[in-house]
Design a protein around this motif. Structure first.
Motif, short mmCIF file in Angstrom:
data_model
loop_
_atom_site.label_atom_id
_atom_site.label_comp_id
_atom_site.label_asym_id
_atom_site.label_seq_id
_atom_site.Cartn_x
_atom_site.Cartn_y
_atom_site.Cartn_z
N LEU A 96 0.83 -1.20 0.00
CA LEU A 96 0.00 0.00 0.00
C LEU A 96 0.87 1.25 0.00
O LEU A 96 1.78 1.40 0.82
CB LEU A 96 -0.93 0.00 1.22
N GLU A 97 0.56 2.16 -0.91
CA GLU A 97 1.32 3.39 -1.08
C GLU A 97 0.84 4.45 -0.07
O GLU A 97 -0.34 4.58 0.21
CB GLU A 97 1.13 3.91 -2.51
N TRP A 98 1.82 5.20 0.45
CA TRP A 98 1.52 6.30 1.37
C TRP A 98 1.35 7.62 0.61
O TRP A 98 1.86 7.77 -0.50
CB TRP A 98 2.66 6.48 2.37
N PRO B 181 8.47 4.24 2.02
CA PRO B 181 8.36 2.85 1.54
C PRO B 181 6.95 2.30 1.69
O PRO B 181 6.27 2.56 2.69
CB PRO B 181 9.35 2.09 2.42
N ALA B 182 6.51 1.56 0.69
CA ALA B 182 5.17 0.99 0.72
C ALA B 182 4.99 0.08 1.93
O ALA B 182 5.94 -0.52 2.44
CB ALA B 182 4.90 0.21 -0.56
N HIS B 183 3.76 0.01 2.40
CA HIS B 183 3.40 -0.78 3.58
C HIS B 183 2.87 -2.13 3.12
O HIS B 183 1.88 -2.19 2.37
CB HIS B 183 2.34 -0.03 4.38
N THR B 184 3.50 -3.21 3.54
CA THR B 184 3.09 -4.55 3.12
C THR B 184 1.94 -5.05 3.99
O THR B 184 2.02 -5.01 5.22
CB THR B 184 4.27 -5.53 3.21
N ILE B 185 0.87 -5.51 3.35
CA ILE B 185 -0.30 -6.05 4.03
C ILE B 185 -0.37 -7.55 3.77
O ILE B 185 -0.23 -8.00 2.63
CB ILE B 185 -1.59 -5.37 3.54
N ASP C 171 -2.82 -2.91 -4.87
CA ASP C 171 -1.40 -3.25 -4.78
C ASP C 171 -0.60 -2.27 -5.63
O ASP C 171 -0.81 -2.16 -6.84
CB ASP C 171 -1.18 -4.69 -5.26
N SER C 172 0.35 -1.57 -4.99
CA SER C 172 1.06 -0.50 -5.69
C SER C 172 2.28 -0.96 -6.46
O SER C 172 2.83 -0.20 -7.25
CB SER C 172 1.49 0.58 -4.68
N LEU D 161 -6.86 19.30 10.93
CA LEU D 161 -6.12 19.23 12.18
C LEU D 161 -4.61 19.08 11.98
O LEU D 161 -3.88 18.97 12.96
CB LEU D 161 -6.64 18.07 13.03
N GLY D 162 -4.16 19.09 10.73
CA GLY D 162 -2.73 19.06 10.51
C GLY D 162 -2.33 18.31 9.27
O GLY D 162 -3.16 17.87 8.47
N VAL D 163 -1.00 18.18 9.12
CA VAL D 163 -0.41 17.42 8.02
C VAL D 163 -0.20 15.99 8.51
O VAL D 163 0.24 15.75 9.63
CB VAL D 163 0.94 18.02 7.60
N GLY D 164 -0.52 15.01 7.67
CA GLY D 164 -0.34 13.63 8.07
C GLY D 164 -0.03 12.73 6.90
O GLY D 164 -0.15 13.13 5.74
N GLN D 165 0.40 11.52 7.23
CA GLN D 165 0.62 10.49 6.21
C GLN D 165 -0.37 9.37 6.43
O GLN D 165 -0.55 8.89 7.55
CB GLN D 165 2.06 9.95 6.29
N THR D 166 -1.00 8.94 5.35
CA THR D 166 -1.95 7.84 5.41
C THR D 166 -1.90 7.09 4.09
O THR D 166 -1.16 7.47 3.17
CB THR D 166 -3.37 8.37 5.71
N PHE D 167 -2.66 6.02 3.98
CA PHE D 167 -2.65 5.26 2.73
C PHE D 167 -3.35 6.04 1.63
O PHE D 167 -4.43 6.61 1.84
CB PHE D 167 -3.33 3.91 2.93
N ARG D 168 -2.75 6.02 0.44
CA ARG D 168 -3.32 6.78 -0.67
C ARG D 168 -4.73 6.32 -1.02
O ARG D 168 -5.60 7.14 -1.30
CB ARG D 168 -2.40 6.68 -1.89
#
Length: 315
Positions: free
Chosen positions: A161-163, A274-278, A307-308, A245-252
């Motif tokens: 999964l891409e951030w 780096p992509a997050h492996t599920i 899947d990215s 509420l701010g800047v954040g990183q989450t799944f695209r």
């Protein structure tokens, strides 16, 4: 005595270390559970479980019996499913645990198809970002991300999964667009062009706050959440970003609709994480379960569009 039921009850008690948990998980009255174990021990002529007022533990004889019993139960379940033929004949309970944003954005929208395939299967979806104790809580399988430290689990790859780093359009209008990750290292500020706020995420298991990660051409910057808000539930975290509420990183995939309609704005697009492996994970003693196999095959297909990047052999 129903010896097969007694075996199943014994295995569940051995895994949960509690009569009450086994009774609840199997939907069997507590007195019945106690009687089944008593009858089983009388039949075998050995003590399988050591009970005290505080806990239940498996004896040496019980440990050896447990290893054989769990294999037998798994084989019997698989035999039943093979003999029944059609996949629609899958029956019984299947407990699956999954994180909030994965459940709400990927699995639940597709569950109608799963129900059509297996109408007689009772699916229990535990939705939480807190990692479940699969054995202790009677969970058949779980969808988890990141590293796999527990070697007793079997894993099947679902997706990379891409951030994305983002903030609401209202936040950007008030604070401006960061030009470098270093711009996020300062704490809360006010007004146009003021310092930035991180809307972060922390582990519901450990309480540890996760840093935002940025990589570009060998340069790496990690930004820890400061005095902003943090959340331990992924859907709430997305909601916080939407509300400025701010800047954040989450799944695209989780914010793609909001990036598309302008509610959220991607920032620092030249920097990546780096992509997050599920993966779908389950205890090794349950790998023969036809129910888990059916869910795993279905989940692989459901996650494929998200899947990215190509899979690595063996994943």
């Amino acid at each position: 005595m129903d010896q097969l039921l007694a075996l199943k009850v014994f295995v569940r008690i051995a895994e949960t270390n509690a009569f009450s948990r086994a009774a609840d998980a199997m939907n069997v009255p507590r007195p019945t559970v106690t009687k089944l174990i008593q009858d089983l021990e009388h039949h075998l002529g050995v003590r399988l479980l050591q009970r005290t007022t505080r806990k239940v533990s498996v004896t040496a004889d019980g440990s050896a019996y447990y290893e054989r019993a769990k294999r037998l139960i798994a084989e019997l379940e698989d035999m039943d499913q093979l003999a029944s033929g059609a996949r629609s004949q899958l029956r019984g309970r299947l407990r699956v645990d999954v994180g909030s944003v994965l459940a709400n954005r990927i699995l639940i929208p597709a569950l109608g198809h799963f129900r059509d395939l297996y109408p007689d299967l009772q699916l229990e979806l535990g939705v939480s970002d807190r990692p479940a104790d699969l054995i202790g809580e009677g969970v058949d399988c779980a969808i988890r991300g990141g590293e796999m430290p527990d070697s007793s689990m079997v894993a099947r790859h679902l997706a990379h999964l891409e951030w994305v780093t983002c903030a609401s359009s209202a936040y950007i209008a008030a604070r401006g667009i960061p030009e470098h990750p270093d711009d996020l290292l300062s704490v809360t500020g006010e007004g146009q062009g003021g310092r930035h706020t991180i809307s972060g995420y922390f582990s519901s298991l450990t309480g540890r706050a996760f840093s935002l990660e940025f990589n570009r051409h060998g340069e790496r910057v990690a930004v820890k959440p400061g005095d902003g808000t943090s959340f331990n539930e992924s859907t709430a975290h997305v909601n916080a970003l939407l509300h400025g509420l701010g800047v954040g990183q989450t799944f695209r995939f989780a914010v793609a609709p909001f990036l598309g309609d302008g509610s959220l704005v991607e920032i620092l697009p030249d920097w990546s994480r780096p992509a997050h492996t599920i993966r779908l994970v389950y205890p090794s003693n349950r790998q023969l379960s036809a129910k888990i196999r059916a869910f795993a095959d279905w989940a692989v297909a459901v996650f494929a569009p998200f899947d990215s990047r190509p899979r690595v052999d063996g994943e």
